[in-house]
Write a protein that holds these residues in place. Structure first.
Motif, PDB file in Angstrom:
ATOM      1  N   SER A 161      19.709  33.286  30.821  1.00  0.00           N
ATOM      2  CA  SER A 161      20.265  32.851  32.120  1.00  0.00           C
ATOM      3  C   SER A 161      20.448  34.058  33.038  1.00  0.00           C
ATOM      4  O   SER A 161      20.098  34.022  34.222  1.00  0.00           O
ATOM      5  N   CYS A 162      20.967  35.141  32.481  1.00  0.00           N
ATOM      6  CA  CYS A 162      21.328  36.302  33.303  1.00  0.00           C
ATOM      7  C   CYS A 162      20.091  37.127  33.649  1.00  0.00           C
ATOM      8  O   CYS A 162      20.094  37.857  34.640  1.00  0.00           O
ATOM      9  N   MET A 163      19.027  36.966  32.867  1.00  0.00           N
ATOM     10  CA  MET A 163      17.751  37.600  33.208  1.00  0.00           C
ATOM     11  C   MET A 163      17.034  36.778  34.295  1.00  0.00           C
ATOM     12  O   MET A 163      16.000  37.187  34.805  1.00  0.00           O
ATOM     13  N   SER A 164      17.574  35.583  34.595  1.00  0.00           N
ATOM     14  CA  SER A 164      16.941  34.697  35.589  1.00  0.00           C
ATOM     15  C   SER A 164      17.860  34.461  36.771  1.00  0.00           C
ATOM     16  O   SER A 164      17.634  33.549  37.558  1.00  0.00           O
ATOM     17  N   CYS A 165      18.915  35.265  36.885  1.00  0.00           N
ATOM     18  CA  CYS A 165      19.971  34.996  37.869  1.00  0.00           C
ATOM     19  C   CYS A 165      19.773  35.868  39.111  1.00  0.00           C
ATOM     20  O   CYS A 165      19.527  37.064  39.012  1.00  0.00           O
ATOM     21  N   PHE A 166      19.925  35.241  40.285  1.00  0.00           N
ATOM     22  CA  PHE A 166      19.792  35.993  41.542  1.00  0.00           C
ATOM     23  C   PHE A 166      21.059  35.862  42.381  1.00  0.00           C
ATOM     24  O   PHE A 166      21.059  36.168  43.561  1.00  0.00           O
ATOM     25  N   ASP A 167      22.136  35.394  41.757  1.00  0.00           N
ATOM     26  CA  ASP A 167      23.381  35.283  42.528  1.00  0.00           C
ATOM     27  C   ASP A 167      24.373  36.357  42.091  1.00  0.00           C
ATOM     28  O   ASP A 167      25.529  36.073  41.774  1.00  0.00           O
ATOM     29  N   TYR A 168      23.901  37.586  42.100  1.00  0.00           N
ATOM     30  CA  TYR A 168      24.717  38.726  41.694  1.00  0.00           C
ATOM     31  C   TYR A 168      26.019  38.767  42.503  1.00  0.00           C
ATOM     32  O   TYR A 168      27.089  39.032  41.975  1.00  0.00           O
ATOM     33  N   VAL A 169      25.956  38.511  43.814  1.00  0.00           N
ATOM     34  CA  VAL A 169      27.121  38.720  44.685  1.00  0.00           C
ATOM     35  C   VAL A 169      27.949  37.455  44.920  1.00  0.00           C
ATOM     36  O   VAL A 169      28.803  37.428  45.796  1.00  0.00           O
ATOM     37  N   ASN A 170      27.714  36.423  44.119  1.00  0.00           N
ATOM     38  CA  ASN A 170      28.551  35.224  44.189  1.00  0.00           C
ATOM     39  C   ASN A 170      28.607  34.647  45.610  1.00  0.00           C
ATOM     40  O   ASN A 170      29.668  34.556  46.247  1.00  0.00           O
ATOM     41  N   SER A 171      27.458  34.195  46.066  1.00  0.00           N
ATOM     42  CA  SER A 171      27.270  33.805  47.466  1.00  0.00           C
ATOM     43  C   SER A 171      28.162  32.657  47.935  1.00  0.00           C
ATOM     44  O   SER A 171      28.364  32.496  49.135  1.00  0.00           O
ATOM     45  N   LEU A 172      28.635  31.821  47.006  1.00  0.00           N
ATOM     46  CA  LEU A 172      29.318  30.601  47.434  1.00  0.00           C
ATOM     47  C   LEU A 172      30.840  30.673  47.321  1.00  0.00           C
ATOM     48  O   LEU A 172      31.537  29.701  47.586  1.00  0.00           O
ATOM     49  N   ALA A 173      31.358  31.836  46.923  1.00  0.00           N
ATOM     50  CA  ALA A 173      32.822  32.005  46.873  1.00  0.00           C
ATOM     51  C   ALA A 173      33.354  32.202  48.285  1.00  0.00           C
ATOM     52  O   ALA A 173      32.620  32.587  49.185  1.00  0.00           O
ATOM     53  N   ASP A 174      34.649  31.945  48.479  1.00  0.00           N
ATOM     54  CA  ASP A 174      35.268  32.203  49.784  1.00  0.00           C
ATOM     55  C   ASP A 174      35.515  33.700  49.970  1.00  0.00           C
ATOM     56  O   ASP A 174      35.432  34.220  51.073  1.00  0.00           O
ATOM     57  N   ILE A 175      35.830  34.368  48.879  1.00  0.00           N
ATOM     58  CA  ILE A 175      36.039  35.818  48.910  1.00  0.00           C
ATOM     59  C   ILE A 175      35.553  36.377  47.574  1.00  0.00           C
ATOM     60  O   ILE A 175      35.675  35.711  46.542  1.00  0.00           O
ATOM     61  N   VAL A 176      34.971  37.581  47.617  1.00  0.00           N
ATOM     62  CA  VAL A 176      34.448  38.190  46.390  1.00  0.00           C
ATOM     63  C   VAL A 176      35.111  39.551  46.193  1.00  0.00           C
ATOM     64  O   VAL A 176      35.208  40.338  47.144  1.00  0.00           O
ATOM     65  N   VAL A 177      35.556  39.805  44.971  1.00  0.00           N
ATOM     66  CA  VAL A 177      36.177  41.095  44.652  1.00  0.00           C
ATOM     67  C   VAL A 177      35.398  41.734  43.515  1.00  0.00           C
ATOM     68  O   VAL A 177      35.376  41.214  42.395  1.00  0.00           O
ATOM     69  N   GLY A 178      34.736  42.855  43.820  1.00  0.00           N
ATOM     70  CA  GLY A 178      33.991  43.598  42.800  1.00  0.00           C
ATOM     71  C   GLY A 178      34.318  45.060  42.934  1.00  0.00           C
ATOM     72  O   GLY A 178      35.435  45.425  43.295  1.00  0.00           O
ATOM     73  N   TYR A 179      33.322  45.911  42.683  1.00  0.00           N
ATOM     74  CA  TYR A 179      33.545  47.343  42.864  1.00  0.00           C
ATOM     75  C   TYR A 179      32.301  48.049  43.401  1.00  0.00           C
ATOM     76  O   TYR A 179      32.371  49.119  43.979  1.00  0.00           O
ATOM     77  N   MET A 180      31.120  47.454  43.225  1.00  0.00           N
ATOM     78  CA  MET A 180      29.906  48.256  43.376  1.00  0.00           C
ATOM     79  C   MET A 180      29.585  48.708  44.805  1.00  0.00           C
ATOM     80  O   MET A 180      28.792  49.609  44.981  1.00  0.00           O
ATOM     81  N   GLY A 181      30.218  48.137  45.827  1.00  0.00           N
ATOM     82  CA  GLY A 181      29.984  48.622  47.194  1.00  0.00           C
ATOM     83  C   GLY A 181      31.022  49.630  47.645  1.00  0.00           C
ATOM     84  O   GLY A 181      31.040  50.039  48.800  1.00  0.00           O
ATOM     85  N   ALA A 182      31.903  50.040  46.720  1.00  0.00           N
ATOM     86  CA  ALA A 182      33.033  50.913  47.085  1.00  0.00           C
ATOM     87  C   ALA A 182      32.905  52.274  46.407  1.00  0.00           C
ATOM     88  O   ALA A 182      32.202  52.412  45.411  1.00  0.00           O
ATOM     89  N   PRO A 183      33.605  53.298  46.928  1.00  0.00           N
ATOM     90  CA  PRO A 183      33.598  54.588  46.239  1.00  0.00           C
ATOM     91  C   PRO A 183      34.210  54.450  44.839  1.00  0.00           C
ATOM     92  O   PRO A 183      34.983  53.522  44.575  1.00  0.00           O
ATOM     93  N   TYR A 184      33.873  55.402  43.998  1.00  0.00           N
ATOM     94  CA  TYR A 184      34.363  55.430  42.614  1.00  0.00           C
ATOM     95  C   TYR A 184      35.886  55.237  42.567  1.00  0.00           C
ATOM     96  O   TYR A 184      36.610  55.868  43.332  1.00  0.00           O
ATOM     97  N   LYS A 185      36.337  54.353  41.691  1.00  0.00           N
ATOM     98  CA  LYS A 185      37.758  54.019  41.470  1.00  0.00           C
ATOM     99  C   LYS A 185      38.323  53.044  42.503  1.00  0.00           C
ATOM    100  O   LYS A 185      39.486  52.661  42.402  1.00  0.00           O
ATOM    101  N   TRP A 186      37.544  52.657  43.535  1.00  0.00           N
ATOM    102  CA  TRP A 186      38.016  51.654  44.495  1.00  0.00           C
ATOM    103  C   TRP A 186      37.335  50.319  44.196  1.00  0.00           C
ATOM    104  O   TRP A 186      36.288  50.266  43.563  1.00  0.00           O
ATOM    105  N   GLN A 187      37.944  49.243  44.686  1.00  0.00           N
ATOM    106  CA  GLN A 187      37.314  47.924  44.587  1.00  0.00           C
ATOM    107  C   GLN A 187      36.653  47.582  45.921  1.00  0.00           C
ATOM    108  O   GLN A 187      36.902  48.225  46.939  1.00  0.00           O
TER     109      GLN A 187
END
Ligand code: FAD
Ligand code: SF4
Ligand code: SF4
Length: 397
Positions: free
Chosen positions: A258-284
């Motif tokens: 499933s995860c090798m076939s997934c293109f919704d990495y950024v959770n397109s349908l949520a109202d708000i998304v909280v991750g880390y990868m667009g932020a500097p190290y140690k920030w969300q």
């Protein structure tokens, strides 16, 4: 019987039985409930509907001409943030748990769908509907395995709840959005996290045993912006392993199909998304998609330090090199991997450019996987935004 109720006649599948999406099933939990009735239009692996559901959820489509929307989905704003007082034991600083607690405490919702772990195994997911802040806190930290979060959907309808928050990853949220109108709710809030490279519980064990010096004491881990995997251990110590030193030849098959076939990495349908990868190290990293997401963020703004997102470097050469390297399962000797990690960390992509690096390399890999293993699905399964992203690179046959 109204159309809202017709699904109640459907029967949930028994644990362990083959799911409608067969090997591509990500165990999102929908088929563990009578909402299996809608599986053909709800399952992210049977009918990919991100483009259409984005428009109904956010009242407009993703603007594919805007590079940030092409990559990160429909949004009003993005920022880097961290809790002034981090929640101990959270995956990062605990922004996700804090939003959920605030929503419950202020009476915006009656329950929160989140995932705790089983008593015997800290990584075995146990989805629940939390009704107290303590229950939300007990769900903090990633369970880095496929998790049937939607398996509690029947309980929602039975409980008579009208206002609900669901925390989840992309495949769970696509199925949720597809059945949203059938849940009998007055208001649904969706708090998403990005998600990639997920594994079954057995796959996780293999990853820990192959990569960590002490697999049995790992409490959490993350593939960080400094191009290293950071493992946290029970005694509070931290272990880091450079991405480029991972035993790709052994690990190649651990990710779930499933995860090798997934293109919704950024959770397109949520109202708000909280991750880390667009932020500097140690920030969300926070992506506010719509007004509901904005309302959710406002609840915790006074608990956060924030700063604008940044973007530095040029990811494209590194992505292009990563594609054949992964395909041929190249592993560098550890000394070379460490050196490469240090060099890339110093001159490599940062902030949003790092996020684009991760999206590009995963989408290219997944595109090849779908093409080779489920070629008949390729055209309909890969969303338009992902096709445009992959087209930037030269892929092996
Ligand atoms: P916490 O306050 O610790 O709360 C974590 C929440 O996550 C809990 O509410 C829990 O219910 C929920 N949760 C835990 N495991 C699962 C699961 N398996 N399925 C659904 N929900 C779950 N962010 C990126 O920027 N890039 C990535 O590549 C990335 N990969 C991820 C892969 C996985 C499998 C997961 C679960 C998350 C990933 N994230 C990624 C998100 C990131 O790791 C953090 O979860 C996020 O930043 C929130 O941190 P926090 O401290 O605010 O969360
Ligand atoms: Fe059912 Fe979800 Fe698996 Fe699709 S991914 S088959 S909806 S459990
Ligand atoms: Fe679901 Fe995609 Fe995450 Fe796999 S990588 S668990 S399919 S959101």
């Amino acid at each position: 019987m109204t159309s809202i109720e017709s699904h109640k006649k459907a029967k949930a599948l028994k644990p362990g039985s083959v799911r409608p999406a067969k090997e591509l099933c990500s165990e999102c939990g929908l088929c563990d409930t009578y909402y299996i009735h809608y599986v053909k239009e709800a399952c992210a692996f049977i009918t990919q509907r991100i483009d259409e559901l984005e428009t109904t959820t956010h009242n407009r489509p993703r603007n594919l001409e805007d590079e940030n929307e092409l990559y990160f989905g429909v949004h009003q704003e993005m920022m880097s943030a961290r809790k002034q007082q981090p929640i101990e034991g959270a995956q990062w600083t605990g922004i996700v748990s804090s939003i959920a607690i605030e929503m419950l405490n202020r009476g915006l919702v009656e329950g929160v769908v989140c995932v705790q772990n089983s008593k015997e195994d800290r990584f075995q997911p146990m989805p629940i509907i939390a009704r107290t802040p303590e229950e939300i806190l007990a769900a903090k930290v990633n369970k880095p395995t496929l998790s049937p979060n939607l398996s509690v959907l029947e309980q929602i309808e039975k409980s008579g709840m009208k206002r609900l928050l669901v925390i989840g990853v992309g495949c769970q949220i696509q199925a949720l959005r597809a059945v949203e109108k059938k849940l009998g709710l007055e208001k649904l809030y969706v708090l998403g996290t990005p998600c990639v490279d997920n594994v079954t519980r057995a796959g996780l064990q293999k990853f820990l045993e192959t990569t960590s010096r002490s697999p049995q004491t790992v409490v959490s881990y993350e593939f960080m912006q400094d191009f290293r995997v950071h493992f946290k251990h029970e005694d509070g110590s931290e272990e880091t392993v450079p991405f480029f030193g991972l035993k790709t030849n052994v690990l190649k098959d651990i990710f779930a199909p499933s995860c090798m076939s997934c293109f919704d990495y950024v959770n397109s349908l949520a109202d708000i998304v909280v991750g880390y990868m667009g932020a500097p190290y140690k920030w969300q990293w926070i992506v506010v998609r719509n007004d509901t997401g904005k309302e959710m963020l406002e609840l915790v703004k006074n608990q956060l330090d924030t700063q604008p997102v940044i973007s530095q470097g040029n990811r494209k050469p590194a992505v292009q090199q990563s594609i054949p390297a992964y395909d041929q399962a190249v592993t560098l000797p550890m000394w070379a991997a460490k050196l490469m990690g240090v060099v890339i960390d110093k001159i490599g992509p940062k902030g949003l450019e790092y996020a684009r690096f991760s999206i590009d390399s995963h989408f290219a890999r997944n595109y090849l996987y779908v093409k080779r293993n489920h070629g008949e699905k390729l055209e309909a399964h890969v969303p338009e935004f992902a096709k445009r992203i992959v087209e930037q690179y030269k892929l092996p046959e």
